[in-house]
Design an enzyme around this catalytic site. Structure first.
Site, PDB file in Angstrom:
ATOM      1  N   ASP A 191       0.859  -1.185   0.000  1.00 18.18           N
ATOM      2  CA  ASP A 191       0.000   0.000   0.000  1.00 18.18           C
ATOM      3  C   ASP A 191       0.894   1.233   0.000  1.00 18.18           C
ATOM      4  O   ASP A 191       2.122   1.123   0.016  1.00 18.18           O
ATOM      5  CB  ASP A 191      -0.948  -0.007   1.205  1.00 18.18           C
ATOM      6  CG  ASP A 191      -2.297   0.654   0.893  1.00 18.18           C
ATOM      7  OD1 ASP A 191      -2.285   1.729   0.255  1.00 18.18           O
ATOM      8  OD2 ASP A 191      -3.347   0.112   1.284  1.00 18.18           O
ATOM      9  N   GLY A 217       4.467   1.532  -1.831  1.00 17.27           N
ATOM     10  CA  GLY A 217       4.632   1.914  -3.220  1.00 17.27           C
ATOM     11  C   GLY A 217       3.372   2.508  -3.800  1.00 17.27           C
ATOM     12  O   GLY A 217       2.432   2.855  -3.073  1.00 17.27           O
ATOM     13  N   ASP A 218       3.338   2.612  -5.113  1.00 15.77           N
ATOM     14  CA  ASP A 218       2.238   3.226  -5.849  1.00 15.77           C
ATOM     15  C   ASP A 218       1.753   2.231  -6.892  1.00 15.77           C
ATOM     16  O   ASP A 218       2.475   1.903  -7.836  1.00 15.77           O
ATOM     17  CB  ASP A 218       2.738   4.513  -6.522  1.00 15.77           C
ATOM     18  CG  ASP A 218       1.657   5.240  -7.315  1.00 15.77           C
ATOM     19  OD1 ASP A 218       0.561   4.685  -7.504  1.00 15.77           O
ATOM     20  OD2 ASP A 218       1.926   6.382  -7.749  1.00 15.77           O
ATOM     21  N   PHE A 219       0.527   1.719  -6.727  1.00 11.27           N
ATOM     22  CA  PHE A 219       0.071   0.674  -7.637  1.00 11.27           C
ATOM     23  C   PHE A 219      -0.210   1.177  -9.046  1.00 11.27           C
ATOM     24  O   PHE A 219      -0.439   0.385  -9.955  1.00 11.27           O
ATOM     25  CB  PHE A 219      -1.115  -0.119  -7.084  1.00 11.27           C
ATOM     26  CG  PHE A 219      -2.304   0.671  -6.586  1.00 11.27           C
ATOM     27  CD1 PHE A 219      -2.834   1.738  -7.288  1.00 11.27           C
ATOM     28  CD2 PHE A 219      -2.918   0.301  -5.395  1.00 11.27           C
ATOM     29  CE1 PHE A 219      -3.936   2.433  -6.832  1.00 11.27           C
ATOM     30  CE2 PHE A 219      -4.032   0.987  -4.920  1.00 11.27           C
ATOM     31  CZ  PHE A 219      -4.538   2.059  -5.651  1.00 11.27           C
ATOM     32  N   HIS A 237     -12.989  -0.588  -7.516  1.00  8.89           N
ATOM     33  CA  HIS A 237     -14.200   0.244  -7.602  1.00  8.89           C
ATOM     34  C   HIS A 237     -13.932   1.725  -7.349  1.00  8.89           C
ATOM     35  O   HIS A 237     -14.791   2.566  -7.599  1.00  8.89           O
ATOM     36  CB  HIS A 237     -15.294  -0.285  -6.667  1.00  8.89           C
ATOM     37  CG  HIS A 237     -15.084   0.000  -5.206  1.00  8.89           C
ATOM     38  ND1 HIS A 237     -16.093  -0.159  -4.285  1.00  8.89           N
ATOM     39  CD2 HIS A 237     -13.994   0.421  -4.497  1.00  8.89           C
ATOM     40  CE1 HIS A 237     -15.651   0.164  -3.076  1.00  8.89           C
ATOM     41  NE2 HIS A 237     -14.390   0.509  -3.179  1.00  8.89           N
TER      42      HIS A 237
END
Length: 327
Positions: A191, A217-219, A237
C-alpha cells in the site's frame, strides 16, 4: 415514502452515537442519560432525544427511567470488537463523506466528482492533509474487512496460493486472516507509504512477521512481482476504467504465468432487484469517480488488462470474489 425521505435522520443520529462512543460507555451495564451526558460532555435532554429516537428503531434499548443499554445493533458500534462498524459510521455519516454527498447533484449534472467539487481536492490528497480523517477511514475499512473476512474465507479456497500479494491492503486485515487460515502460504502487504505505517504492528501482533513482507509503493506505477496470487479488495471500484486497467495491467506484469487474480467487490446483479452494490456505486460517484460493475463489465475490464475472468464466487456478504487468470 416518508420513511425513505427521512432515512438520513436515523443515519445522522447513528453518527452522533458513534462519535460520542455511547456503545462503549454502556457495554458493561446500562447507564442513565445524565451519566452518558457527563461522560460525553453533552446536553443531557438533547442527548436523550437522540437516544430515544434510536431506541425506537432498535439501536439501543430504553430501559425506563432514562436508562439505556445495548442491543445487537448497538453492539456493532462498539470499538475494538470483531466487525465493528463504529469507524464506518463516523467516516460515512459525519466526517468527509457526508458533506460530499450533499453535493451529489453536481455529479449528476456534470459527471464530475462531488467530493472534489466540495473540498477542492481529491479524497486521497484530503486524507494526506487530514491524518485523523485518514485514520478513521482506515479503521472503517479494517472493520468492514473483519466483517467480510469470514464470509470470504467460508466460500473461497486460497489453499493453492503459495505467495499472496495484497494490493492496497491497508492495515493488513484481509491478508492476516488469509495467512492464519493457510499456514503454508507467504504474503506481501502492499500500500502507499502513509497507509502502510499502520500495518507493522498488526502483522507483528498476529505473529506473521516472518511470513508477511510489508512493501510501500504506488500501484499505478508497479506492484511487487513474483506472487502466484494477487488480491485487490475494494480497490478497483475506486477508479474509472482507464485507471482500473492500469492497476490490473501492473498486476498482470507482476503475476506468475500460473497465478490467479482475485478482485473482491460488490457485483451489480442484472435486473431491478435491490442490492447494496447499487448504492455503493453512488458512493463511488460522489467520492472517487469510480464505480461498481456488473460481471460482464468486470469481464471486459479483465480482458483489457490481460486476464480472462474464470469465475465469480458469491459470499454471504454483499461482496464476491471475481477470479481471473493471465491470458
Amino acid at each position: 415514502m416518508l420513511k425513505l425521505i427521512s432515512g438520513f435522520w436515523i443515519s445522522r443520529a447513528i453518527y452522533i452515537a458513534a462519535k460520542l462512543g455511547v456503545a462503549d460507555l454502556i457495554k458493561d451495564q446500562p447507564r442513565t442519560v445524565d451519566e452518558l451526558a457527563t461522560a460525553t460532555g453533552t446536553h443531557a435532554p438533547s442527548l436523550y432525544r437522540v437516544l430515544r429516537a434510536l431506541a425506537s428503531v432498535g439501536v439501543f434499548a430504553d430501559d425506563g427511567d432514562l436508562r439505556f443499554s445495548l442491543t445487537p445493533l448497538a453492539g456493532t458500534l462498539q470499538s475494538g470488537v470483531p466487525g465493528s462498524l463504529r469507524a464506518f459510521a463516523m467516516t460515512e455519516l459525519g466526517e468527509e463523506h457526508y458533506p460530499a454527498w450533499g453535493d451529489l447533484m453536481h455529479s449528476v449534472r456534470t459527471g464530475e466528482i462531488a467530493f472534489d467539487h466540495h473540498f477542492g481536492t481529491d479524497v486521497w490528497k484530503f486524507f494526506e492533509q487530514h491524518p485523523e480523517n485518514a485514520r478513521i477511514f482506515n479503521d472503517a475499512m479494517s472493520g468492514l474487512t473483519a466483517a467480510a473476512n469470514e464470509a470470504i474465507l467460508a466460500r473461497y479456497d486460497f489453499s493453492a496460493v503459495k505467495k499472496l500479494v495484497d494490493i492496497g491492503g491497508g492495515h493488513g486485515g484481509l491478508i492476516t486472516s488469509i495467512l492464519k487460515a493457510n499456514r503454508s502460504m507467504n504474503g506481501v502487504l502492499f500500500d502507499s507509504p502513509q497507509v502502510i505505517e499502520g500495518a507493522q504492528t498488526r502483522i507483528e501482533a498476529a505473529g506473521l512477521a516472518d511470513r508477511c513482507e510489508i512493501i510501500a509503493g504506488d500501484f499505478f506505477k508497479a506492484v511487487p512481482a513474483g506472487g502466484d496470487g494477487y488480491i485487490l479488495k475494494w480497490i478497483i471500484h475506486d477508479w474509472d476504467e482507464e485507471r482500473a486497467t492500469t492497476i490490473l495491467r501492473n498486476c498482470r506484469r507482476a503475476i506468475t504465468n500460473d497465478g490467479r487474480l482475485m478482485v473482491i467487490e460488490a457485483v451489480i446483479p442484472p435486473g431491478v432487484e435491490p442490492h447494496f452494490a447499487k448504492f455503493i456505486d453512488l458512493n463511488m460517484l460522489v467520492m472517487t469517480g469510480g464505480r461498481e460493475r456488473t460481471e460482464e463489465e468486470f469481464r471486459r475490464l479483465f480482458g483489457a488488462s490481460g486476464f480472462r475472468l474464470t469465475r465469480t464466487v458469491a459470499t454471504e456478504s454483499p461482496f464476491s470474489v471475481i477470479e481471473g487468470a493471465p491470458m
